[in-house]
Design a protein around this motif. Structure first.
Motif, PDB file in Angstrom:
ATOM      1  N   GLU A  93       0.804  -1.222   0.000  1.00 49.89           N
ATOM      2  CA  GLU A  93       0.000   0.000   0.000  1.00 49.89           C
ATOM      3  C   GLU A  93       0.836   1.270   0.000  1.00 49.89           C
ATOM      4  OE1 GLU A  93      -2.322  -0.499   3.496  1.00 49.89           O
ATOM      5  OE2 GLU A  93      -3.460  -2.212   2.708  1.00 49.89           O
ATOM      6  N   GLY A  94       2.149   1.140   0.097  1.00 48.69           N
ATOM      7  CA  GLY A  94       3.017   2.301   0.103  1.00 48.69           C
ATOM      8  C   GLY A  94       3.194   2.944   1.462  1.00 48.69           C
ATOM      9  N   ARG A  95       2.765   2.248   2.522  1.00 45.69           N
ATOM     10  CA  ARG A  95       2.908   2.773   3.881  1.00 45.69           C
ATOM     11  C   ARG A  95       4.258   2.413   4.486  1.00 45.69           C
ATOM     12  NH1 ARG A  95      -2.370   0.833   6.977  1.00 45.69           N
ATOM     13  NH2 ARG A  95      -1.290   1.904   8.699  1.00 45.69           N
ATOM     14  N   ALA A  96       5.083   1.722   3.725  1.00 45.13           N
ATOM     15  CA  ALA A  96       6.454   1.393   4.125  1.00 45.13           C
ATOM     16  C   ALA A  96       7.297   1.254   2.865  1.00 45.13           C
ATOM     17  CB  ALA A  96       6.494   0.109   4.941  1.00 45.13           C
ATOM     18  N   ASP A  97       8.600   1.474   3.009  1.00 45.43           N
ATOM     19  CA  ASP A  97       9.512   1.421   1.860  1.00 45.43           C
ATOM     20  C   ASP A  97      10.274   0.106   1.767  1.00 45.43           C
ATOM     21  OD1 ASP A  97       9.160   4.282   1.014  1.00 45.43           O
ATOM     22  OD2 ASP A  97       9.948   4.610   3.039  1.00 45.43           O
ATOM     23  N   ALA A  98      10.357  -0.622   2.868  1.00 49.46           N
ATOM     24  CA  ALA A  98      11.066  -1.905   2.906  1.00 49.46           C
ATOM     25  C   ALA A  98      10.542  -2.691   4.094  1.00 49.46           C
ATOM     26  CB  ALA A  98      12.563  -1.702   3.003  1.00 49.46           C
ATOM     27  N   LEU A  99      10.888  -3.983   4.132  1.00 52.07           N
ATOM     28  CA  LEU A  99      10.379  -4.870   5.187  1.00 52.07           C
ATOM     29  C   LEU A  99      11.491  -5.775   5.681  1.00 52.07           C
ATOM     30  CD1 LEU A  99       7.018  -6.776   5.201  1.00 52.07           C
ATOM     31  CD2 LEU A  99       9.108  -8.050   5.601  1.00 52.07           C
ATOM     32  N   LEU A 291      11.840  -8.137  -6.071  1.00 53.07           N
ATOM     33  CA  LEU A 291      10.511  -7.683  -5.674  1.00 53.07           C
ATOM     34  C   LEU A 291      10.377  -6.178  -5.905  1.00 53.07           C
ATOM     35  CD1 LEU A 291      10.377  -9.628  -2.308  1.00 53.07           C
ATOM     36  CD2 LEU A 291       9.273 -10.285  -4.453  1.00 53.07           C
ATOM     37  N   LYS A 292       9.142  -5.706  -5.881  1.00 55.87           N
ATOM     38  CA  LYS A 292       8.884  -4.286  -6.139  1.00 55.87           C
ATOM     39  C   LYS A 292       9.437  -3.377  -5.057  1.00 55.87           C
ATOM     40  CE  LYS A 292       4.734  -5.126  -8.908  1.00 55.87           C
ATOM     41  NZ  LYS A 292       3.257  -4.980  -8.995  1.00 55.87           N
ATOM     42  N   LYS A 293       9.680  -3.939  -3.864  1.00 59.39           N
ATOM     43  CA  LYS A 293      10.328  -3.203  -2.788  1.00 59.39           C
ATOM     44  C   LYS A 293      11.284  -4.140  -2.051  1.00 59.39           C
ATOM     45  CE  LYS A 293       6.795   0.323  -2.046  1.00 59.39           C
ATOM     46  NZ  LYS A 293       5.906   0.998  -1.064  1.00 59.39           N
ATOM     47  N   ALA A 294      12.152  -3.550  -1.249  1.00 59.48           N
ATOM     48  CA  ALA A 294      13.188  -4.337  -0.579  1.00 59.48           C
ATOM     49  C   ALA A 294      12.616  -5.166   0.555  1.00 59.48           C
ATOM     50  CB  ALA A 294      14.273  -3.412  -0.044  1.00 59.48           C
ATOM     51  N   VAL A 295      13.023  -6.433   0.623  1.00 59.38           N
ATOM     52  CA  VAL A 295      12.619  -7.346   1.693  1.00 59.38           C
ATOM     53  C   VAL A 295      13.863  -8.065   2.204  1.00 59.38           C
ATOM     54  CG1 VAL A 295      11.293  -9.406   2.301  1.00 59.38           C
ATOM     55  CG2 VAL A 295      10.302  -7.700   0.752  1.00 59.38           C
ATOM     56  N   VAL A 296      14.095  -7.968   3.512  1.00 63.91           N
ATOM     57  CA  VAL A 296      15.243  -8.633   4.136  1.00 63.91           C
ATOM     58  C   VAL A 296      14.738  -9.781   4.988  1.00 63.91           C
ATOM     59  CG1 VAL A 296      17.243  -8.396   5.650  1.00 63.91           C
ATOM     60  CG2 VAL A 296      16.550  -6.482   4.205  1.00 63.91           C
ATOM     61  N   LYS A 297      15.239 -10.989   4.710  1.00 56.21           N
ATOM     62  CA  LYS A 297      14.898 -12.157   5.514  1.00 56.21           C
ATOM     63  C   LYS A 297      15.998 -12.347   6.557  1.00 56.21           C
ATOM     64  CE  LYS A 297      13.178 -15.987   7.019  1.00 56.21           C
ATOM     65  NZ  LYS A 297      14.122 -16.061   8.167  1.00 56.21           N
ATOM     66  N   ALA A 298      15.701 -11.937   7.792  1.00 53.05           N
ATOM     67  CA  ALA A 298      16.658 -12.093   8.887  1.00 53.05           C
ATOM     68  C   ALA A 298      16.681 -13.547   9.356  1.00 53.05           C
ATOM     69  CB  ALA A 298      16.277 -11.168  10.041  1.00 53.05           C
ATOM     70  N   HIS A 299      17.758 -13.928   9.999  1.00 53.11           N
ATOM     71  CA  HIS A 299      17.884 -15.292  10.527  1.00 53.11           C
ATOM     72  C   HIS A 299      16.789 -15.535  11.557  1.00 53.11           C
ATOM     73  CE1 HIS A 299      19.763 -18.967  11.976  1.00 53.11           C
ATOM     74  NE2 HIS A 299      20.641 -18.873  11.004  1.00 53.11           N
ATOM     75  N   GLY A 300      16.272 -16.738  11.590  1.00 53.34           N
ATOM     76  CA  GLY A 300      15.174 -17.063  12.497  1.00 53.34           C
ATOM     77  C   GLY A 300      15.498 -16.854  13.966  1.00 53.34           C
ATOM     78  N   ASN A 301      16.764 -17.067  14.347  1.00 57.53           N
ATOM     79  CA  ASN A 301      17.121 -16.872  15.758  1.00 57.53           C
ATOM     80  C   ASN A 301      18.005 -15.646  15.965  1.00 57.53           C
ATOM     81  OD1 ASN A 301      19.501 -17.796  14.721  1.00 57.53           O
ATOM     82  ND2 ASN A 301      19.646 -19.618  16.021  1.00 57.53           N
ATOM     83  N   SER A 302      17.735 -14.610  15.164  1.00 60.49           N
ATOM     84  CA  SER A 302      18.474 -13.355  15.303  1.00 60.49           C
ATOM     85  C   SER A 302      18.298 -12.763  16.699  1.00 60.49           C
ATOM     86  CB  SER A 302      17.990 -12.333  14.261  1.00 60.49           C
ATOM     87  OG  SER A 302      18.390 -12.697  12.965  1.00 60.49           O
ATOM     88  N   LYS A 303      19.402 -12.264  17.239  1.00 56.48           N
ATOM     89  CA  LYS A 303      19.373 -11.510  18.481  1.00 56.48           C
ATOM     90  C   LYS A 303      19.164 -10.030  18.133  1.00 56.48           C
ATOM     91  CE  LYS A 303      20.678 -15.171  20.919  1.00 56.48           C
ATOM     92  NZ  LYS A 303      21.092 -16.103  19.860  1.00 56.48           N
ATOM     93  N   PRO A 304      18.928  -9.161  19.128  1.00 56.12           N
ATOM     94  CA  PRO A 304      18.686  -7.743  18.827  1.00 56.12           C
ATOM     95  C   PRO A 304      19.761  -7.093  17.958  1.00 56.12           C
ATOM     96  CG  PRO A 304      18.078  -8.197  21.091  1.00 56.12           C
ATOM     97  CD  PRO A 304      18.707  -9.448  20.576  1.00 56.12           C
ATOM     98  N   ALA A 305      21.035  -7.331  18.267  1.00 51.88           N
ATOM     99  CA  ALA A 305      22.115  -6.710  17.497  1.00 51.88           C
ATOM    100  C   ALA A 305      22.100  -7.171  16.045  1.00 51.88           C
ATOM    101  CB  ALA A 305      23.469  -7.016  18.134  1.00 51.88           C
TER     102      ALA A 305
END
Length: 365
Positions: A93-99, A291-305
């Motif tokens: 919907e254009g309410r964000a530029d990336a995910l 994709l039409k916008k940027a999507v980052v797939k973080a590791h499933g057990n990512s810590k805050p840092a």
């Protein structure tokens, strides 16, 4: 201001890691804001103990969660109130530029294709993680599991998309590209790799170095290694396994006796630096390219840092106009080399499946 949608309920440590990671990322740069998507009560509970600029944090309530046990396509279509689906709707919907999401890989890939959609002209999106290398710059591996069966046109697109990613996120003016094969000679590889090699040599918008071998991902001089998803996933998992094996061997040897423990203490700083340079948390997540916008797939057990690094990745590629760069490359390249399968019906190239299911997820990239 750039706005990043955060799938706050996806991942092993959600929403704590996602919320804390987003706040850490906000502290490092001032030109973006975040939308935390998930159970509002849980998100606010996590935020309550943190110091942050409330004007740069928005919450969108999404009470449901897609788990690793859910069938991706079914879950995306039925769990409309899940954090993953709602986050992608905001993106569309254009309410964000990336995910950014640490959620189930299959669900993220499925939602990305079904909800957000591909860049016009791109045959298939691809997962592209950054692998530690000897030079300390990191090597982009594209694809690492989103597409098990590929055509030459897919590999051509992977090379173009990864080049645009390297330029946008890491400031590489002309990243060197290699094609993963079983030898460096042009005649090596099966029909897919031989034809892909020939097409890539004709592509003017990338710096193509030719075939490379598996060892070149970590010790070679290329910045990008292109692979079909099947081969790329095996390479990725082999690298992960090798790292764990070396770490295990070192621990075993250093704990053998008192003298080995003393030797370990002497080289502790060296060991610590080696571990840090190979830590996936410092390398960021896998970019889902095409994709039409940027999507980052973080590791499933990512810590805050680690999650904060992924948020930074998303901001960087938006700043660097990664999607725009890919679209420009498609216009520069010869149409017959880069047209999507639907546009090449006469060539006999079949259309890809709409999204990766659990049987061809990109692992924990």
């Amino acid at each position: 201001m750039i706005k990043i949608a955060i799938d706050a309920m996806g991942g092993d440590f959600a929403p704590a890691a996602q919320v804390q990671g987003a706040v850490l990322a906000l502290e490092k740069a001032k030109d973006f804001s975040v939308v935390l998507v998930g159970d509002e009560e849980k998100i606010r509970r996590e935020l309550s103990g943190l110091k942050y600029d409330s004007s740069r944090v928005e919450i969108v309530h999404a009470p449901d969660v897609i788990t690793n046990d859910d069938v991706p396509t079914k879950a995306v279509r039925t769990k409309r109130d899940s954090s993953t689906v709602v986050a992608f709707e905001l993106l569309k919907e254009g309410r964000a530029d990336a995910l950014v999401s640490s959620g189930a890989t299959g669900a993220v890939l499925t939602a990305a294709v079904l909800i957000l959609g591909r860049i016009r002209g791109i045959s298939r999106p691809a997962l592209c993680p950054r692998i530690p290398n000897l030079r300390g710059t990191g090597t982009l591996l594209c694809d690492c599991g989103a597409n098990l069966e590929c055509k030459p046109v897919n590999l051509v697109h992977f090379a173009m998309m990864a080049t645009a990613y390297a330029q946008a996120a890491y400031g590489m003016k002309s990243p060197k590209v290699g094609l993963l094969s079983n030898g460096t000679e042009d005649h090596k590889g099966d029909a897919l790799h031989q034809e892909s090699n020939a097409l890539l040599r004709e592509l003017s918008c990338i710096d193509y170095a030719g075939n490379v071998e598996g060892r070149d991902i970590m010790v070679g001089d290329v910045d990008i290694v292109v692979a079909d998803g099947f081969t790329g996933n095996i390479a990725l998992k082999s690298i992960e396994g090798c790292g764990k094996a070396i770490s295990g061997i070192m621990k075993r040897e250093f704990k053998k006796n008192l003298f080995s423990k003393l030797r370990a203490a002497i080289v502790y700083d060296v060991i610590k630096n080696i571990k840090k340079s190979a830590d996936y948390e410092t390398m960021g997540g896998a970019m889902f390219l095409g994709l039409k916008k940027a999507v980052v797939k973080a590791h499933g057990n990512s810590k805050p840092a680690g999650f904060a690094v992924c948020v930074g990745q998303a901001v960087d590629v938006v700043r660097g106009d990664m999607v725009g760069r890919i679209e420009k490359m498609l216009k520069i390249a010869q149409p017959e080399e880069t047209a999507a399968p639907a546009e090449k019906a006469a060539s006999g190239v079949s259309a890809p499946s709409e999204a990766a299911g659990p049987e061809n997820e990109g692992g924990n990239a």
